[in-house]
Design an enzyme around this catalytic site. Structure first.
Site, PDB file in Angstrom:
ATOM      1  N   TYR A 101      28.352 -21.399 -83.343  1.00  0.00           N
ATOM      2  CA  TYR A 101      29.577 -21.328 -84.203  1.00  0.00           C
ATOM      3  C   TYR A 101      29.208 -21.725 -85.584  1.00  0.00           C
ATOM      4  CZ  TYR A 101      32.594 -21.078 -80.044  1.00  0.00           C
ATOM      5  OH  TYR A 101      33.059 -20.873 -79.095  1.00  0.00           O
ATOM      6  N   ASN A 124      39.587 -13.107 -80.247  1.00  0.00           N
ATOM      7  CA  ASN A 124      38.985 -11.813 -80.414  1.00  0.00           C
ATOM      8  C   ASN A 124      39.508 -11.036 -79.120  1.00  0.00           C
ATOM      9  OD1 ASN A 124      37.129  -9.758 -79.948  1.00  0.00           O
ATOM     10  ND2 ASN A 124      35.650 -10.866 -78.635  1.00  0.00           N
ATOM     11  N   CYS A 132      31.972 -12.219 -77.872  1.00  0.00           N
ATOM     12  CA  CYS A 132      32.086 -13.614 -78.163  1.00  0.00           C
ATOM     13  C   CYS A 132      31.701 -14.697 -77.092  1.00  0.00           C
ATOM     14  CB  CYS A 132      33.841 -13.690 -78.309  1.00  0.00           C
ATOM     15  SG  CYS A 132      34.848 -13.138 -76.974  1.00  0.00           S
ATOM     16  N   HIS A 133      31.104 -13.987 -76.102  1.00  0.00           N
ATOM     17  CA  HIS A 133      30.659 -14.990 -75.011  1.00  0.00           C
ATOM     18  C   HIS A 133      29.163 -15.285 -75.646  1.00  0.00           C
ATOM     19  CE1 HIS A 133      29.382 -10.726 -74.206  1.00  0.00           C
ATOM     20  NE2 HIS A 133      28.295 -11.270 -73.745  1.00  0.00           N
ATOM     21  N   GLU A 159      23.139 -10.881 -69.062  1.00  0.00           N
ATOM     22  CA  GLU A 159      22.390 -10.761 -70.182  1.00  0.00           C
ATOM     23  C   GLU A 159      20.935 -11.452 -70.252  1.00  0.00           C
ATOM     24  OE1 GLU A 159      24.531 -10.745 -73.974  1.00  0.00           O
ATOM     25  OE2 GLU A 159      26.128  -9.536 -73.181  1.00  0.00           O
TER      26      GLU A 159
END
Length: 162
Positions: A101, A124, A132-133, A159
């Site tokens: 963050y 979001n 945002c993940h 991912e």
């Protein structure tokens, strides 16, 4: 005119919302998963129509199949100037990586505004599409995901981060 559709995903049923513009273009304004904090509520005046979402659904399916890393869709989320700046900064986080963050606050031009950044990330409206993940706590922990930490973990595992 606001239109919507739903589609199945590995995270659960997604609700996709978009707007037909006066020039007959179409923009995606929201992607939420059932049960998430801030989940979109379909309004009576909205029209159900899956047709404008064909490309968004195709790209989401390709993403979940591991065949797509970057979405290419016309987006028009609604938020304050600050939130839109933070959401644009989310787009700079590459597939398969994470930022804290604090790092995101610097990217968004608001170093030190970590709490406000967290609020904007949590608001979001384009889950998955705007990643945002990929934002994590400064200690590397999986914190703060409107869709729930299990879904955040699943996306980061997809991912290759976890």
């Amino acid at each position: 005119m606001t239109v919507y559709t739903t589609t199945d995903s590995p995270l659960g049923e997604l609700t996709l919302v978009g707007e037909e513009t006066p020039d007959e273009a179409f923009v995606l304004t929201s992607v939420t998963v059932r049960g998430q904090r801030g989940e979109v509520t379909v309004q009576p005046r909205w029209r159900y129509d899956p047709t404008p979402f064909v490309e968004a659904e195709r790209q989401l399916k390709a993403y979940f199949a591991g065949e797509l890393r970057d979405f290419d869709l016309p987006l028009a989320p609604r938020g304050t100037a600050f939130r839109e700046r933070v959401w644009a900064a989310l787009d700079t986080i590459p597939y398969g990586s994470t930022v804290t963050y604090r790092e995101l606050s610097a990217r968004a031009g608001s170093p030190g505004a970590v709490r406000a950044i967290g609020g904007a990330v949590g608001a979001n409206p384009l889950m998955i599409i705007r990643p945002c993940h990929r934002v994590i706590g400064s200690d590397g922990s999986l914190t703060g995901y409107a869709g729930g930490l299990d879904r955040k973990r699943a996306l980061l595992t997809l991912e290759g981060v976890l």
